[in-house]
Scaffold this active site. Structure first.
Site, short mmCIF file in Angstrom:
data_model
loop_
_atom_site.label_atom_id
_atom_site.label_comp_id
_atom_site.label_asym_id
_atom_site.label_seq_id
_atom_site.Cartn_x
_atom_site.Cartn_y
_atom_site.Cartn_z
N CYS A 161 -16.59 -10.99 -14.60
CA CYS A 161 -17.75 -9.97 -14.21
C CYS A 161 -18.82 -10.23 -14.96
CB CYS A 161 -17.43 -8.60 -14.30
SG CYS A 161 -16.35 -8.10 -13.08
N ASP A 166 0.64 -1.24 -0.05
CA ASP A 166 0.02 -0.11 0.01
C ASP A 166 0.91 1.30 -0.05
OD1 ASP A 166 -2.57 1.10 -0.36
OD2 ASP A 166 -3.22 1.17 1.78
#
Ligand code: B12
Ligand code: SF4
Ligand code: SF4
Length: 300
Positions: free
Chosen positions: A143, A89
């Site tokens: 998806c 991160d």
């Protein structure tokens, strides 16, 4: 598209090619660490502000970097000359793109990295190594025709499928943005006071979410009374939030977010506290409180 997060356009080269960050990198190992709680979902509760689920556990950055450093130490002990740098991160690396290329999953239309056996409630950490390791191939997009995340976003933050305008995302407003939250987005923010989970909560793949193993259990609920968040920095709240990602948003931002949520709650009992903040020396808090008072009166 980036709002105040200028670092997103800086270091463009190292974000896409890890060798600009670690010159002799030859392989990148990417791992996902679940923070799921199967069956659990945060929900709106009267008088409470909502936190994103990842934020209710101890701050993950150091924990996950340490886990990756354990892998590095093991590899370094096994392969002479092997050297590596762990990241989570805080580095400029585009972690989801690398995780996708490493076969961990696919980037959904909500831009989250999804894994078929995990959903998207996991955090990512990586390890760049100076040795050749066998590669995996990128995970396929699963998806299909679904658009639930795009349709559910309360601030309409998706420019299109797979493209998030970060400067419209509740996560950006509540965690990163320092000044006043622009008026057109305030109603949509609702009761979120730190991050947002809407585009993940609606995702059908999250029925496969897995319990956390490497990350410690949550220490606070996902809903916190708004008075506590906007009240004087009580020792009680401070000690409950110690060591959690929530403290990344400084106290002033949490107060601003709580004042906004008070307006959106339409609860008259917040009028006195909002009136008090309406004359605060801090212009951001004072303006937010005045807007929320107008919202209580139904003017906005
Ligand atoms: C800046 C940042 C943010 C910003 C901007 C997010 C964003 N989507 O760009 C803000 C503050 C809004 C944010 C919010 C959140 N974040 Co954040 N964030 C980051 C950070 C530090 C950088 C991300 C970045 O560079 N984005 C910029 C763009 C360029 O990258 P991108 O989203 O991957 O976009 C590309 C893809 O969409 C790609 N793409 C992929 N497939 C396809 C297909 C097509 C057809 C097209 C056109 C494009 C395309 O093209 C884009 C351009 O390259 C990363 C850590 C890191 N260093 O990577 C964590 C990270 C992405 N965040 C994370 C999390 C958990 C969150 C939140 C869920 C937190 C929360 N609950 O509030 C939300 C989710 C919002 C969302 N829907 O993405 C995790 C994601 C884990 C996962 N499973 O995916 C990360 C990886 C941190 C970590 N180490 O775990 N975040
Ligand atoms: S995190 Fe919330 S505001 Fe941000 S894109 Fe997802 S649903 Fe929209
Ligand atoms: S909600 Fe649907 S479109 Fe969005 S990420 Fe999940 S599967 Fe993909």
């Amino acid at each position: 598209m980036h709002g105040e997060m200028n670092y997103m356009s800086r270091n463009a080269q190292s974000r896409r090619d890890i060798r600009a960050w670690m010159q002799d990198a030859k392989s990148v190992l990417m791992c996902g660490f679940s923070y799921g709680e199967p069956g659990a979902r945060s929900s709106s509760k009267e008088g409470r502000g909502r936190l994103a689920r990842y934020a209710t556990r101890a701050d993950y950055h150091a924990i996950l970097r340490d886990r990756m450093n354990e892998v590095r130490d093991w590899l370094s002990a096994s392969v002479p000359g092997a050297r590596g740098v762990a990241f989570c991160d805080m580095s400029p690396i585009l972690e989801r793109a690398y995780a996708n290329a490493a076969g961990l999953g696919w980037q959904g239309k909500n831009t989250m990295l999804l894994a078929g056996n995990l959903g998207s409630y996991f955090l990512i950490a990586g390890l760049a190594m100076n040795i050749d390791l066998p590669g995996d191939s990128a995970g396929p997009d699963r998806c299909g025709t679904c658009t639930q995340c795009l349709d559910a976003c309360p601030t309409d933050a998706f420019a299109s499928a797979h493209v998030l305008d970060a400067s419209k995302c509740i996560s950006y407003f509540t965690i990163e943005s320092k000044g006043s939250i622009p008026e057109p987005f305030r109603a949509g923010i609702g009761d979120w006071v730190y991050g947002c989970d809407v585009c993940q909560d609606v995702c059908p793949w999250n029925r496969f979410e897995q319990p956390a193993r490497a990350l410690p259990p949550p220490t606070i609920p996902t809903e916190i009374p708004l008075e506590e968040l906007a009240g004087p920095a009580s020792a009680g709240l401070r000690s409950r939030l110690k060591g959690l990602p929530v403290l990344r948003a400084v106290r002033k931002r949490l107060t601003r977010n709580a004042l906004l949520a008070m307006g959106n709650s339409r609860l008259e009992r917040y009028r006195p506290i909002l009136e008090q903040y309406a004359t605060d020396a801090d212009p951001v808090l004072a303006e937010q409180a005045r807007w929320s008072l107008e919202r209580l009166s139904g003017a906005v």
